[in-house]
Design a protein around this motif. Sequence first.
Motif, PDB file in Angstrom:
ATOM      1  N   HIS A  94     -38.295  -3.266 -59.076  1.00 49.90           N
ATOM      2  CA  HIS A  94     -39.767  -3.292 -59.023  1.00 49.90           C
ATOM      3  C   HIS A  94     -40.333  -1.869 -59.044  1.00 49.90           C
ATOM      4  N   PRO A  95     -39.991  -1.091 -60.062  1.00 49.26           N
ATOM      5  CA  PRO A  95     -40.395   0.322 -60.080  1.00 49.26           C
ATOM      6  C   PRO A  95     -41.897   0.538 -60.171  1.00 49.26           C
ATOM      7  N   SER A 154     -29.077   3.354 -55.712  1.00 52.37           N
ATOM      8  CA  SER A 154     -28.786   4.741 -55.345  1.00 52.37           C
ATOM      9  C   SER A 154     -29.243   5.714 -56.427  1.00 52.37           C
ATOM     10  N   LEU A 155     -29.038   5.361 -57.688  1.00 48.00           N
ATOM     11  CA  LEU A 155     -29.518   6.194 -58.787  1.00 48.00           C
ATOM     12  C   LEU A 155     -31.035   6.335 -58.738  1.00 48.00           C
ATOM     13  N   TRP A 156     -31.711   5.230 -58.471  1.00 42.62           N
ATOM     14  CA  TRP A 156     -33.176   5.236 -58.409  1.00 42.62           C
ATOM     15  C   TRP A 156     -33.664   6.082 -57.229  1.00 42.62           C
ATOM     16  N   GLU A 157     -32.955   6.011 -56.129  1.00 43.52           N
ATOM     17  CA  GLU A 157     -33.317   6.837 -54.976  1.00 43.52           C
ATOM     18  C   GLU A 157     -33.172   8.326 -55.314  1.00 43.52           C
ATOM     19  N   GLU A 158     -32.094   8.679 -56.004  1.00 43.92           N
ATOM     20  CA  GLU A 158     -31.895  10.079 -56.395  1.00 43.92           C
ATOM     21  C   GLU A 158     -33.014  10.566 -57.306  1.00 43.92           C
ATOM     22  N   LYS A 159     -33.418   9.724 -58.238  1.00 42.50           N
ATOM     23  CA  LYS A 159     -34.412  10.146 -59.221  1.00 42.50           C
ATOM     24  C   LYS A 159     -35.824  10.188 -58.646  1.00 42.50           C
ATOM     25  N   LEU A 229     -33.294   4.818 -66.620  1.00 38.30           N
ATOM     26  CA  LEU A 229     -34.110   5.020 -65.420  1.00 38.30           C
ATOM     27  C   LEU A 229     -35.036   6.223 -65.582  1.00 38.30           C
ATOM     28  N   ASP A 230     -34.603   7.227 -66.333  1.00 37.67           N
ATOM     29  CA  ASP A 230     -35.482   8.361 -66.614  1.00 37.67           C
ATOM     30  C   ASP A 230     -36.718   7.908 -67.381  1.00 37.67           C
ATOM     31  N   ILE A 231     -36.541   6.933 -68.285  1.00 38.32           N
ATOM     32  CA  ILE A 231     -37.681   6.385 -69.022  1.00 38.32           C
ATOM     33  C   ILE A 231     -38.650   5.707 -68.060  1.00 38.32           C
ATOM     34  N   PHE A 232     -38.116   5.000 -67.071  1.00 35.62           N
ATOM     35  CA  PHE A 232     -38.979   4.344 -66.093  1.00 35.62           C
ATOM     36  C   PHE A 232     -39.762   5.364 -65.275  1.00 35.62           C
ATOM     37  N   VAL A 238     -43.969  -2.040 -69.614  1.00 35.22           N
ATOM     38  CA  VAL A 238     -44.663  -3.122 -68.933  1.00 35.22           C
ATOM     39  C   VAL A 238     -43.644  -4.189 -68.557  1.00 35.22           C
ATOM     40  N   PRO A 239     -43.664  -4.679 -67.322  1.00 31.65           N
ATOM     41  CA  PRO A 239     -42.705  -5.716 -66.929  1.00 31.65           C
ATOM     42  C   PRO A 239     -42.812  -6.941 -67.847  1.00 31.65           C
ATOM     43  N   ALA A 240     -41.652  -7.446 -68.253  1.00 32.55           N
ATOM     44  CA  ALA A 240     -41.606  -8.601 -69.147  1.00 32.55           C
ATOM     45  C   ALA A 240     -41.207  -9.841 -68.374  1.00 32.55           C
ATOM     46  N   ARG A 241     -41.601 -10.987 -68.935  1.00 28.68           N
ATOM     47  CA  ARG A 241     -41.169 -12.270 -68.393  1.00 28.68           C
ATOM     48  C   ARG A 241     -40.224 -12.935 -69.387  1.00 28.68           C
ATOM     49  N   ALA A 242     -39.185 -13.543 -68.855  1.00 30.60           N
ATOM     50  CA  ALA A 242     -38.242 -14.241 -69.727  1.00 30.60           C
ATOM     51  C   ALA A 242     -38.715 -15.660 -69.961  1.00 30.60           C
TER      52      ALA A 242
END
Length: 245
Positions: A94-95, A154-159, A229-232, A238-242
Amino acid sequence: MVCTTELEGFRLKLSTEHASRVLEHNVRGNGSKAQRFVPSNFGCEEDKITPLPPFEEFLKKRRKIKRATKAASIPFIFVAANCFAAYFVSVLLHPHDLNDEIVVYGDGEADAVLNYKEDVGKYTIKVANDPRARNRVVTYRPVPNIISQHQLISLWEEKTGRSFKRVHVPEEDLVKLSQTLPPPENILVSILHSIFVKEDLMSYEIDVDDLEVSRMYPEMQLTTVDQHLDIFLTDPPVPARAAFG
């Protein structure tokens, strides 16, 4: 709609409607037959997994299409592209939100495969034009895109420089939700269980004789989960729905 295009001498038919209509068109001989049939049901390898009933019912339709394609002797390529990274990064992290909590399904240690959708498209164009892939299943499992929920967080926390509280949803709760939620929510819960609890995408070996796309085209540069994640961070999609059906 069925799109037909020419790719270096091959007539490729990509289905953007229910694949059974393409099969009916070819079996009845209405017009020219597809020289390559690549159903647009990218995802898991449905013959390799046994998920919870809502997802299993969904996969039965795909298995039926696969069997009918083979029975009709239509040249095919079945793609097991695994997860589109952008969709599952949005579902898991949920970025776009500012919450300090992230939900973890199961123990968070199961490995999944999160692939950049543009890479999936580029690989699929190559595969559709590759004689090695004729009448085969091609799996998209690049090693840099194999990652667990805990590693992703953890990657997201670092970034981001943030620290998140990890709230675990136990397997039994997911199973119960798959039994009580209405469709299509029960399918999504079953998919989360399959990927991030049962580790279905990594539950079978890819042998030397199997087709894995990054081994087929080692020269192709791909976008890793880390780079995605760098792109995020800079330009979040935009969040997508399946859609399931």
